[in-house]
Each structure stands twice: as C-alpha cells, then as structure tokens.
Write a protein that holds these residues in place. Structure first.
Motif, PDB file in Angstrom:
ATOM      1  N   MET A 333     -25.437  25.190  25.453  1.00 48.88           N
ATOM      2  CA  MET A 333     -25.686  25.518  24.222  1.00 48.88           C
ATOM      3  C   MET A 333     -24.170  25.093  23.483  1.00 48.88           C
ATOM      4  N   CYS A 334     -24.487  25.619  21.855  1.00 50.74           N
ATOM      5  CA  CYS A 334     -23.318  25.109  21.209  1.00 50.74           C
ATOM      6  C   CYS A 334     -21.907  25.689  21.799  1.00 50.74           C
ATOM      7  N   GLY A 335     -20.795  24.997  21.851  1.00 46.87           N
ATOM      8  CA  GLY A 335     -19.496  25.243  22.669  1.00 46.87           C
ATOM      9  C   GLY A 335     -19.256  24.883  23.835  1.00 46.87           C
ATOM     10  N   ASN A 336     -20.670  24.495  24.467  1.00 44.75           N
ATOM     11  CA  ASN A 336     -20.336  23.808  25.798  1.00 44.75           C
ATOM     12  C   ASN A 336     -19.853  22.533  25.544  1.00 44.75           C
ATOM     13  N   MET A 337     -19.038  21.985  26.485  1.00 49.48           N
ATOM     14  CA  MET A 337     -18.453  20.800  26.464  1.00 49.48           C
ATOM     15  C   MET A 337     -19.379  19.512  26.384  1.00 49.48           C
ATOM     16  N   ALA A 338     -20.625  19.610  26.806  1.00 47.74           N
ATOM     17  CA  ALA A 338     -21.523  18.649  26.663  1.00 47.74           C
ATOM     18  C   ALA A 338     -22.183  18.802  25.373  1.00 47.74           C
ATOM     19  N   ALA A 339     -22.100  19.796  24.602  1.00 43.91           N
ATOM     20  CA  ALA A 339     -22.830  19.905  23.444  1.00 43.91           C
ATOM     21  C   ALA A 339     -21.915  19.402  22.197  1.00 43.91           C
ATOM     22  N   SER A 340     -22.617  19.185  21.043  1.00 41.75           N
ATOM     23  CA  SER A 340     -21.939  18.696  19.934  1.00 41.75           C
ATOM     24  C   SER A 340     -22.445  19.147  18.715  1.00 41.75           C
TER      25      SER A 340
END
Length: 390
Positions: A333-340
């Motif tokens: 989800m948003c905030g995860n390093m893999a999210a943008s």
C-alpha cells in the motif's frame, strides 16, 4: 481664537477615535464568526495526526502536495476538516494525542486513524483497529474540559501558575465549548471490518447499534453544553479502489460507474438510519443545531463523473502499486517502499485506494460550507465571514 482651537482639538480627537474604530472593524471583519472552535471525532478521514502521534509510522509520499512532508494525514494534502477550519478562519486542529507543538485555543481533534464507533473486539495488532474508539474520544473531550476548567479556576483563585503558563497558554477559555462546532466523521471502519469478517448480513444487524452510539454521544455532549453538531454520513465505500480489490464480489455486482452495488446499498441503509435518527433527536435537543452532512452524495458524484469537477480518475488510486484499473495492492500500500505516487494527484479522487486526495477533499468541503449537502440547509456564510479555501 481660544474657543476655535478647543473645538479643533475636540474634532481631531473625535476623528481619531472614529478612525480607530473603523480600523478595528475592518481588521476584524475577516475573522467574524459565531463559532470559536471545532472539536472533532473521527477516523482517518479527519485524523490530523493523532494516530501518528501515538504510533509514529507515517512516511512519504503522504503530505506531498501541501505540507511537503508526512503530517499524520491520510492524504497527499489537506483533509475536509482542514478546509472547514480554514473556511471559518480557524487554525488547523491539533491532535489531542500530540504532546509537542499543539495549540488547542480553537478546539481539538480526537480523531484517530482506524477508529471505530463501537468498542473493538480485537487489538490493533490482530484486527488493525485503533483502540481510540468513539467512547474513548468522548472521554478525552471530557478530560480536556476538566483540565481547562481546573486551570481557570486556579487562575481565578490566584494560585501560583508560574510553572504552568508555558504549557497552559495554548488552552482555550472555558466558554469555548458552548461556542464551538462538534463534528463527527466516523463509522467507516465499523463497516469495513464487519463486512470483511462476517459479510453483509452481519453488518446490517449492527447498523442500529452503530447509529445509536453516535446518537448517544451527541446527547451526552449536548447535556454538557455543546449546541452545534455536524454529523457526516458514510461515503460510497463500494466505489473505493481498495475495497473494490479487497471485498469479494461478482462482476455482475458492479454498476456502470465501476462501483459495487451491494456494498453501496448497505451504506445507503446506514445513512438512511442515521438521518432518521438525527431527525428524531433534533426535536428533543432544545436550542441545538444538529446537521446531517451528506458527504456521500458529494463523493458519489465525484466517482461517477469526476470530469465535472475538473478531475480525471475516479476508481484508480494515485498512490499505490500494481497499476491496472485500481492501482491498489493490499500488501504494498501507499507508504511501502515498493509503492509510488502519481505526479498529478490533483486529477484523482482517490489518494491511496481508501482515502481521498486534497483536490477531492476541497470539493466536498466547499459543498459543506455552502450548505448544499446539509440537512437541514446550513449555509455557513450566514454565521461566519468565510475565508477562501484555495
């Protein structure tokens, strides 16, 4: 000549007084409002940093649009509550749980992300639900009032407060509680947690209990002197990108706008029950203003026709992972390093699949301030000299 000189001095004095009075009126006209503060109860839709103060964890890109950093708000920028305060000429509400940098002279925010109306049956670690449910938020208000009252009683009795002045200088006067708006935007987590765990039938059975708890809280605050209440209904969760991914449904349950009909039908049931209950309660609260705020209709319009309000994307999250129709992945989800995050949140209704962008929040706030989604009609410009919320 002596009498002429005296007359001239008197005239100059009166002119000076008149000019000072005009200046004071002009200088204060921008802040004239019947309401001196806001006390808010809610979840992440109106949390201005309470949950993050208790459990610090928020990271970029939250806050990227307006604050330029994470500030505990579940958005790229300002929330509906922020715009409401700004429109009334009040500062943004400090979270009650924030120990450093808070200013409570014009109210306090008891909202906490993941909060429910009803007492949670699981811990935060197990169920993902905040311990700061509505009854706790009410107790926080009552504790806050007691502190304010005690401080002013000590001041009146001449008690030495030299060591308290610095920390207590940001408290309101005791009369603010009768001159403030009490806002409620809570219930979404009761809805989603219940329906995820037990399904729609079980959720329907709990609706009266949820509404009853909100109603009882309003009555208790009224008994303690509160007189103006704004109660927000629930938005169309069947249109939220995150729930479109996480809540099980058949393709036939999706309407022409991409929203889940069955879940939105339950939201309608809840909102109707809430409106009917508040209508009955309004008749019993003498001298009170109790407003049902239909944020649902404003948000539903954004999901169905975002271009009418200058937006482009409705059921696709700005910040998330996975692309596709929703750009939402529950494990990233948003905030995860893999999210943008997208580069143009001003074109999106949904920020992270569950919450809204600053652009969407501003549109809804304007509808609240002009009274167009309030029942009964409640145009704020009849009570305050409104400020722009650009």
């Amino acid at each position: 000549m002596g009498s002429v000189g005296v007359s001239w001095r008197v005239w100059k004095f009166l002119l000076g007084v008149w000019l000072v009075m005009i200046g004071m009126l002009i200088g204060s006209s921008d802040s004239l409002c019947e309401f001196e503060g806001i006390f808010n109860f809610g979840d992440s839709n109106t949390d201005t940093g309470g949950f993050n103060a208790a459990f610090p964890a928020q990271v970029s890109p939250f806050g990227m649009t307006f604050f330029k950093k994470p500030v505990g708000r579940s958005s790229d920028g300002r929330l509906i509550l922020d715009f409401l305060a700004q429109g009334l000429g009040l500062p943004y509400l400090s979270p009650y749980l924030q120990s450093i940098g808070s200013d409570f002279r014009h109210g306090a925010n008891f909202a906490s992300s993941a909060s429910t109306v009803l007492e949670p049956t699981a811990s935060l670690d197990v169920g993902g639900i905040s311990p700061f449910h509505l009854a706790i938020q009410l107790r926080q208000l009552q504790h806050f009032k007691a502190i304010v009252s005690e401080f002013y009683e000590q001041q009146g009795q001449g008690t030495n407060n030299d060591n308290k002045d610095a920390s207590y200088s940001y408290l309101p006067s005791p009369d603010i509680f009768a001159k403030s708006i009490y806002t409620f935007y809570i219930g979404q987590n009761d809805f989603t947690s219940k329906v995820s765990a037990y399904g729609i039938p079980s959720l329907r059975e709990s609706l009266p209990q949820i509404v009853s708890q909100i109603d009882a809280t309003i009555r208790e605050i009224y008994a303690e002197g509160g007189r103006t209440f704004l109660v927000f209904n629930l938005g169309p969760v069947g249109c939220y990108p995150g729930f479109l991914v996480e809540l099980g449904h058949d393709p036939s349950d999706v309407d022409e706008f991409g929203c889940m009909v069955s879940y939105n039908d339950v939201v309608d049931d809840y909102n109707n029950l809430l409106r009917e209950t508040l209508t009955e309660t309004r008749e019993n609260l003498v001298g009170a203003t109790l407003i049902y705020v239909d944020v649902h209709s404003a948000l539903l319009q954004l999901f169905r026709d975002p271009t009418t309000h200058g937006l482009k994307h409705s059921t696709r999250a700005c910040c998330g992972h996975g692309g596709g129709d929703y750009n939402f992945e529950p494990k990233i989800m948003c905030g995860n390093m893999a999210a943008s995050a997208c580069d143009d949140p001003e074109n999106y209704v949904s920020w992270d699949g569950i919450h809204f962008t600053e652009a969407a929040n501003k549109i809804v706030a304007r509808a609240i301030l002009d009274g167009s989604i309030s029942q009964p009609h409640f145009p704020f410009q009849q009570h305050c000299d409104l400020h722009p919320i650009d």
